[in-house]
Design an enzyme around this catalytic site. Structure first.
Site, PDB file in Angstrom:
ATOM      1  N   ASN A  46       0.889  -1.009  -0.191  1.00  0.00           N
ATOM      2  CA  ASN A  46       0.047  -0.002   0.072  1.00  0.00           C
ATOM      3  C   ASN A  46       0.858   1.024   0.107  1.00  0.00           C
ATOM      4  O   ASN A  46       1.595   1.264   1.120  1.00  0.00           O
ATOM      5  CB  ASN A  46      -0.797  -0.083   1.253  1.00  0.00           C
ATOM      6  CG  ASN A  46      -1.619   1.312   1.562  1.00  0.00           C
ATOM      7  OD1 ASN A  46      -1.714   2.098   0.442  1.00  0.00           O
ATOM      8  ND2 ASN A  46      -2.337   1.544   2.579  1.00  0.00           N
ATOM      9  N   TRP A  47       0.751   1.782  -1.258  1.00  0.00           N
ATOM     10  CA  TRP A  47       1.934   2.944  -1.359  1.00  0.00           C
ATOM     11  C   TRP A  47       1.509   4.196  -0.684  1.00  0.00           C
ATOM     12  O   TRP A  47       2.404   4.998  -0.419  1.00  0.00           O
ATOM     13  CB  TRP A  47       2.356   3.247  -2.678  1.00  0.00           C
ATOM     14  CG  TRP A  47       2.891   2.196  -3.479  1.00  0.00           C
ATOM     15  CD1 TRP A  47       3.486   0.892  -3.037  1.00  0.00           C
ATOM     16  CD2 TRP A  47       3.620   2.433  -4.663  1.00  0.00           C
ATOM     17  NE1 TRP A  47       4.092   0.491  -3.889  1.00  0.00           N
ATOM     18  CE2 TRP A  47       4.313   1.203  -4.988  1.00  0.00           C
ATOM     19  CE3 TRP A  47       3.652   3.483  -5.483  1.00  0.00           C
ATOM     20  CZ2 TRP A  47       5.082   1.232  -6.213  1.00  0.00           C
ATOM     21  CZ3 TRP A  47       4.429   3.681  -6.750  1.00  0.00           C
ATOM     22  CH2 TRP A  47       4.989   2.261  -7.094  1.00  0.00           C
ATOM     23  N   LYS A  48       0.087   4.380  -0.040  1.00  0.00           N
ATOM     24  CA  LYS A  48      -0.270   5.639   0.571  1.00  0.00           C
ATOM     25  C   LYS A  48      -0.174   6.828  -0.288  1.00  0.00           C
ATOM     26  O   LYS A  48      -0.177   6.742  -1.811  1.00  0.00           O
ATOM     27  CB  LYS A  48       0.223   5.680   1.758  1.00  0.00           C
ATOM     28  CG  LYS A  48       0.048   4.319   2.822  1.00  0.00           C
ATOM     29  CD  LYS A  48       0.280   4.394   4.152  1.00  0.00           C
ATOM     30  CE  LYS A  48       0.139   3.106   4.874  1.00  0.00           C
ATOM     31  NZ  LYS A  48       0.260   3.198   6.425  1.00  0.00           N
ATOM     32  N   HIS A  72      -9.360   1.523   4.593  1.00  0.00           N
ATOM     33  CA  HIS A  72      -7.944   1.643   5.322  1.00  0.00           C
ATOM     34  C   HIS A  72      -8.329   2.476   6.541  1.00  0.00           C
ATOM     35  O   HIS A  72      -8.893   3.450   6.715  1.00  0.00           O
ATOM     36  CB  HIS A  72      -6.828   2.257   4.589  1.00  0.00           C
ATOM     37  CG  HIS A  72      -5.642   2.153   5.030  1.00  0.00           C
ATOM     38  ND1 HIS A  72      -5.308   2.982   6.178  1.00  0.00           N
ATOM     39  CD2 HIS A  72      -4.753   1.057   5.119  1.00  0.00           C
ATOM     40  CE1 HIS A  72      -3.976   2.333   6.543  1.00  0.00           C
ATOM     41  NE2 HIS A  72      -3.591   1.550   5.812  1.00  0.00           N
ATOM     42  N   GLU A  85      -6.585   4.852   7.768  1.00  0.00           N
ATOM     43  CA  GLU A  85      -6.175   6.191   7.538  1.00  0.00           C
ATOM     44  C   GLU A  85      -7.558   6.790   6.929  1.00  0.00           C
ATOM     45  O   GLU A  85      -7.643   8.056   7.055  1.00  0.00           O
ATOM     46  CB  GLU A  85      -4.972   6.376   6.617  1.00  0.00           C
ATOM     47  CG  GLU A  85      -3.749   6.108   7.567  1.00  0.00           C
ATOM     48  CD  GLU A  85      -2.755   5.305   6.610  1.00  0.00           C
ATOM     49  OE1 GLU A  85      -2.549   5.448   5.438  1.00  0.00           O
ATOM     50  OE2 GLU A  85      -1.673   4.856   7.439  1.00  0.00           O
ATOM     51  N   GLU A 123      -5.186  -4.930  10.303  1.00  0.00           N
ATOM     52  CA  GLU A 123      -4.319  -3.798  10.560  1.00  0.00           C
ATOM     53  C   GLU A 123      -4.454  -3.137  12.032  1.00  0.00           C
ATOM     54  O   GLU A 123      -5.191  -2.336  11.893  1.00  0.00           O
ATOM     55  CB  GLU A 123      -4.209  -2.831   9.385  1.00  0.00           C
ATOM     56  CG  GLU A 123      -3.951  -3.328   8.006  1.00  0.00           C
ATOM     57  CD  GLU A 123      -3.154  -2.322   7.218  1.00  0.00           C
ATOM     58  OE1 GLU A 123      -2.193  -2.616   6.491  1.00  0.00           O
ATOM     59  OE2 GLU A 123      -3.786  -1.219   7.200  1.00  0.00           O
ATOM     60  N   GLY A 150       2.789   2.068  10.618  1.00  0.00           N
ATOM     61  CA  GLY A 150       4.012   3.123  10.412  1.00  0.00           C
ATOM     62  C   GLY A 150       4.705   3.347  11.917  1.00  0.00           C
ATOM     63  O   GLY A 150       5.275   4.476  12.064  1.00  0.00           O
ATOM     64  N   SER A 198       3.623  -2.539  10.045  1.00  0.00           N
ATOM     65  CA  SER A 198       5.074  -2.461  10.406  1.00  0.00           C
ATOM     66  C   SER A 198       5.738  -3.843   9.908  1.00  0.00           C
ATOM     67  O   SER A 198       6.669  -4.469  10.382  1.00  0.00           O
ATOM     68  CB  SER A 198       5.304  -2.262  11.566  1.00  0.00           C
ATOM     69  OG  SER A 198       4.907  -0.865  11.753  1.00  0.00           O
ATOM     70  N   GLY A 216       3.191  -1.275   4.059  1.00  0.00           N
ATOM     71  CA  GLY A 216       3.083   0.166   3.814  1.00  0.00           C
ATOM     72  C   GLY A 216       4.538   0.621   3.709  1.00  0.00           C
ATOM     73  O   GLY A 216       5.122   0.292   2.509  1.00  0.00           O
ATOM     74  N   GLY A 217       5.254   1.058   4.627  1.00  0.00           N
ATOM     75  CA  GLY A 217       6.770   1.498   4.189  1.00  0.00           C
ATOM     76  C   GLY A 217       7.477   0.840   3.504  1.00  0.00           C
ATOM     77  O   GLY A 217       8.467   1.110   2.760  1.00  0.00           O
TER      78      GLY A 217
HETATM   79  P1  13P Z   1       3.270   0.032   7.223  1.00  0.00           P
HETATM   80  O1  13P Z   1       3.592  -1.106   6.995  1.00  0.00           O
HETATM   81  O2  13P Z   1       4.133   1.358   7.179  1.00  0.00           O
HETATM   82  O3  13P Z   1       3.075   0.061   8.978  1.00  0.00           O
HETATM   83  O4  13P Z   1       1.766   0.399   7.048  1.00  0.00           O
HETATM   84  C1  13P Z   1       0.815  -0.399   7.145  1.00  0.00           C
HETATM   85  C2  13P Z   1      -0.484  -0.142   6.402  1.00  0.00           C
HETATM   86  O5  13P Z   1      -0.970   0.823   6.625  1.00  0.00           O
HETATM   87  C3  13P Z   1      -0.547  -0.725   5.028  1.00  0.00           C
HETATM   88  O6  13P Z   1      -1.810  -0.566   4.614  1.00  0.00           O
END
Ligand code: 13P
Length: 249
Positions: free
Chosen positions: A10-12, A95, A97, A167, A173, A213, A234-235
């Site tokens: 997920n590149w956000k 998500h 967020e 999640e 994050g 994470s 994510g990251g």
């Molecule tokens: P991180 O892997 O950066 O913690 O993000 C997880 C996430 O929200 C994937 O959708």
């Protein structure tokens, strides 16, 4: 039948279209693995160049969001037909967020789930508790509610193809990954909830990811759990490390 793992990035809100192309070219050889489904969910404006860059590889390009109406006066939104027209097969829905910053609720997520299936797009529906909810011992009650509302009106045949991403919000994050036991426990609970809503066959078929994470270090143990069918990353999906996560075995 064993469930095929699905490992999605997920590149956000990261990477411009030209940066997206460069990253895909860099990651393409690293994420080659036909044993798992590899999906890159990218910002809407990156989808077309990302598709072109990923052509001929095992990378499938997905979206990070979608609106639940067909078309019309919804400034700034992306319709399901816009996604399918360019070949999108997966969309991340609900998500945390989006729930936190853009007022998404389980009800709007449900509308998007129904619309995604109408257009043949596979949803990756996110759920997960806050730290406060975990500490109060209501994790599973909260997640069951998110899943039950999210899947209202979805048939068993549709649900069999869905992806649910567990999640925990406190692990997103933060570098604070849930323990393998915590992740497995909730993913098993989600599967039991699907069995209650539908039946055992649906629960056996649906794929449940862990997200929060995930790193090259934590992926092997997480993905070895009975009810964890991959990850939503994510990251670490923006780095060469993603190749190690996809090739976690
Ligand atoms: P991180 O892997 O950066 O913690 O993000 C997880 C996430 O929200 C994937 O959708």
């Amino acid at each position: 039948m064993a469930r095929k793992k699905i490992i999605a990035g997920n590149w956000k809100m990261n990477k411009t279209p030209s940066e997206a192309v460069a990253l895909i070219n860099e990651l393409k050889p690293l994420v080659a693995n036909d044993d798992v489904d590899v999906v890159f969910c990218v910002p809407a404006i990156d989808i077309i160049p990302a598709m072109e860059a990923a052509e001929g590889s095992n990378i499938c390009i997905g979206a990070e969001n979608m609106y639940f109406e067909e078309s019309g006066a919804y400034t700034g939104e992306i319709s399901p037909a816009m996604l399918t027209d360019v070949g999108v097969k997966y969309v991340v829905l609900g998500h945390s967020e989006r729930r936190e910053y853009f007022a998404e609720t389980s009800e709007t997520v449900n509308k998007k789930m129904l619309k995604a299936y109408e257009h043949g797009i596979t949803p990756i529906m996110c759920c997960g508790e806050t730290l406060e909810q975990r500490e109060q011992g209501v994790t599973m009650d909260f997640i069951r509610q998110q899943v039950k509302v999210g899947f209202l009106g979805i048939t068993a045949d549709q649900a069999k193809t869905a992806v649910i991403a567990y999640e925990p919000i406190w692990a997103i994050g933060t570098g604070k990954v849930a323990t393998t036991e915590q992740a497995q426990e909730v993913c098993a609970g989600i599967r039991a909830c699907i069995a209650e809503i539908y039946d055992d066959a649906t629960a056996e078929a649906i794929r449940i990811q862990y997200g929060g994470s995930v790193s090259a270090g934590s992926a092997p143990e997480l993905f070895a759990q009975a009810d964890i069918d991959g990850g939503l990353v994510g990251g670490a999906a923006l780095k060469p490390d993603f190749g190690k996560i996809v090739n976690y075995k």
